[in-house]
Write a protein that holds these residues in place. Structure first.
Motif, PDB file in Angstrom:
ATOM      1  N   ASN A 133      11.392  -3.696 -18.629  1.00 14.84           N
ATOM      2  CA  ASN A 133      11.075  -2.645 -17.662  1.00 14.84           C
ATOM      3  C   ASN A 133      11.027  -1.296 -18.362  1.00 14.84           C
ATOM      4  OD1 ASN A 133      11.233  -4.594 -15.546  1.00 14.84           O
ATOM      5  ND2 ASN A 133      13.467  -4.481 -15.679  1.00 14.84           N
ATOM      6  N   ASN A 211      10.584  -1.104 -12.421  1.00 10.71           N
ATOM      7  CA  ASN A 211      10.529  -2.548 -12.651  1.00 10.71           C
ATOM      8  C   ASN A 211       9.119  -2.885 -13.124  1.00 10.71           C
ATOM      9  OD1 ASN A 211      13.140  -2.805 -11.645  1.00 10.71           O
ATOM     10  ND2 ASN A 211      12.410  -3.146  -9.548  1.00 10.71           N
ATOM     11  N   GLU A 213       8.330  -5.774 -15.592  1.00  6.91           N
ATOM     12  CA  GLU A 213       8.209  -7.241 -15.625  1.00  6.91           C
ATOM     13  C   GLU A 213       9.623  -7.809 -15.594  1.00  6.91           C
ATOM     14  OE1 GLU A 213       5.529  -8.540 -18.605  1.00  6.91           O
ATOM     15  OE2 GLU A 213       5.348 -10.530 -17.723  1.00  6.91           O
ATOM     16  N   MET A 214      10.233  -7.721 -14.446  1.00  6.24           N
ATOM     17  CA  MET A 214      11.638  -8.090 -14.290  1.00  6.24           C
ATOM     18  C   MET A 214      11.840  -9.571 -14.614  1.00  6.24           C
ATOM     19  SD  MET A 214      14.625  -7.098 -13.503  1.00  6.24           S
ATOM     20  CE  MET A 214      14.641  -5.562 -12.616  1.00  6.24           C
ATOM     21  N   ASP A 228       7.809  -5.973  -8.994  1.00  7.96           N
ATOM     22  CA  ASP A 228       7.544  -5.355 -10.288  1.00  7.96           C
ATOM     23  C   ASP A 228       6.053  -5.100 -10.500  1.00  7.96           C
ATOM     24  OD1 ASP A 228       6.573  -7.839 -11.027  1.00  7.96           O
ATOM     25  OD2 ASP A 228       8.247  -8.329 -12.340  1.00  7.96           O
TER      26      ASP A 228
END
Ligand code: BTN
Length: 328
Positions: A133, A211, A213-214, A228
């Motif tokens: 993130n 967020n 690419e959580m 995200d």
């Protein structure tokens, strides 16, 4: 475990290609056992590594690491000069800048791949897994005291929303005072902290968490609905959003905002906040430490105060530790 070795290892693996243990050892100047320990550490951080007998290790799909040079190169020329620091790990980017606020120049920016003690509003934890993130903070100084900062946190929300929109994302709303949401799920959060003289020179730290690419494993620790950038981009048919580009976009807008804010104030930002306001015209419940108020959200005034139309008439709320919820 040495952070710089871990970072160098990641920088090599970031290309997504296979690298043998001995090649990695040579590049880092360490033994294969040390390489293996570093790889274990990366796996613990949630970095999904592939290993293949005879070929070595790789990061499937590669990885975009944050880099000060890449971010600086994407900042507009002639804008405010920012002093960028990119760290693999920090307790909290806000804590780091707050602790050094007296010494650091205005425009100091701390960006981290991971936070071990990321902080949200109202004492919450900000879940900050490694290299997924964006977590960054910017330090600024105001001479006119806290009064000059009225509404600023709302304008920061506008900066984030407009940056995300510049990548083609849509449906971004702002929940008073400064949550960035999509379909009522949290996409980004803002934490403003201040020190110094509230009537004179004060240091302001603006912390931003987006967020991007959580990781699903880390997300189990999030105590609210979230979304995200990567999944929004997929659903909305947008290109993959680069973390470095996104970071540069927000920083450029923040720098422009901060430079003009003492003269301009919130009035010029109000319209841009209102056009993205979540729950506008809808029934809401505003919860403070001492009371709950039901009303219809009619917007924000020129200072950024929330305006609710209630049974007792129009009421204004000026921030602090409040929570706003839709009332169904
Ligand atoms: C919120 O609760 O909505 C605010 C979240 C703010 C998170 C960011 S991540 C970078 C900076 N460092 C922190 O510890 N918090 C902010």
């Amino acid at each position: 475990m040495q952070q710089d070795q871990l970072q160098s290892l990641l920088a090599v693996l970031a290309d997504g290609e296979y690298h043998s243990g001995s090649e990695l050892g040579e590049l880092l100047g360490v033994s294969r056992t040390a390489v293996w320990k570093h790889l274990q550490k990366l796996a613990e951080l949630g970095v999904a590594l592939d290993s293949s007998r005879g070929r070595g290790y790789r990061l499937p799909g590669g990885m975009e690491l944050l880099a000060a040079e890449s971010i600086s190169a994407q900042l507009p020329e002639g804008g405010l000069s920012l002093a960028l620091e990119v760290l693999p790990l920090v307790d909290s980017t806000n804590t780091r800048l707050m602790a050094n606020a007296e010494q650091l120049p205005a425009g100091a920016v701390c960006i981290a791949e991971q936070q071990s003690a990321g902080r949200g509003r109202r004492g919450r934890t900000w879940v900050s897994p490694f290299a997924r993130n964006l977590y960054f903070s910017m330090l600024w100084r105001f001479d006119g005291g806290a009064a000059e900062l009225e509404g600023l946190s709302l304008a920061v929300g506008v900066c984030i929303a407009e940056t995300l929109e510049s990548f083609g994302l849509t449906g971004i709303t702002l929940k008073w005072p400064n949550d960035v949401l999509v379909e009522n799920k949290k996409l980004a959060g803002i934490l403003l902290e201040m020190s110094g003289d509230p009537a004179g020179t004060c240091h302001l730290v603006i912390g931003v968490g987006i967020n991007v690419e959580m990781s699903l494993a880390a997300a189990t620790g999030i105590d609210q609905p979230w979304v995200d950038v990567a999944s929004l981009a997929r659903v909305q048919g947008c290109e993959r959003v680069s973390r470095n580009a996104l970071c540069a976009g927000v920083l450029a807008r923040l720098a422009a905002l901060l430079e003009d804010y003492p003269e301009q104030g919130f009035a010029d930002w109000r319209e841009r906040w209102m056009m993205r306001a979540a729950f506008l015209g809808a029934p809401v419940r505003l919860i403070t430490a001492t009371q709950e108020t039901l009303g219809t959200l009619t917007g924000v005034d020129k200072s950024g105060a929330l305006v609710l139309s209630t049974a007792a008439g129009e009421q204004l709320f000026y921030g602090g530790e409040v929570s706003l919820r839709p009332e169904s």
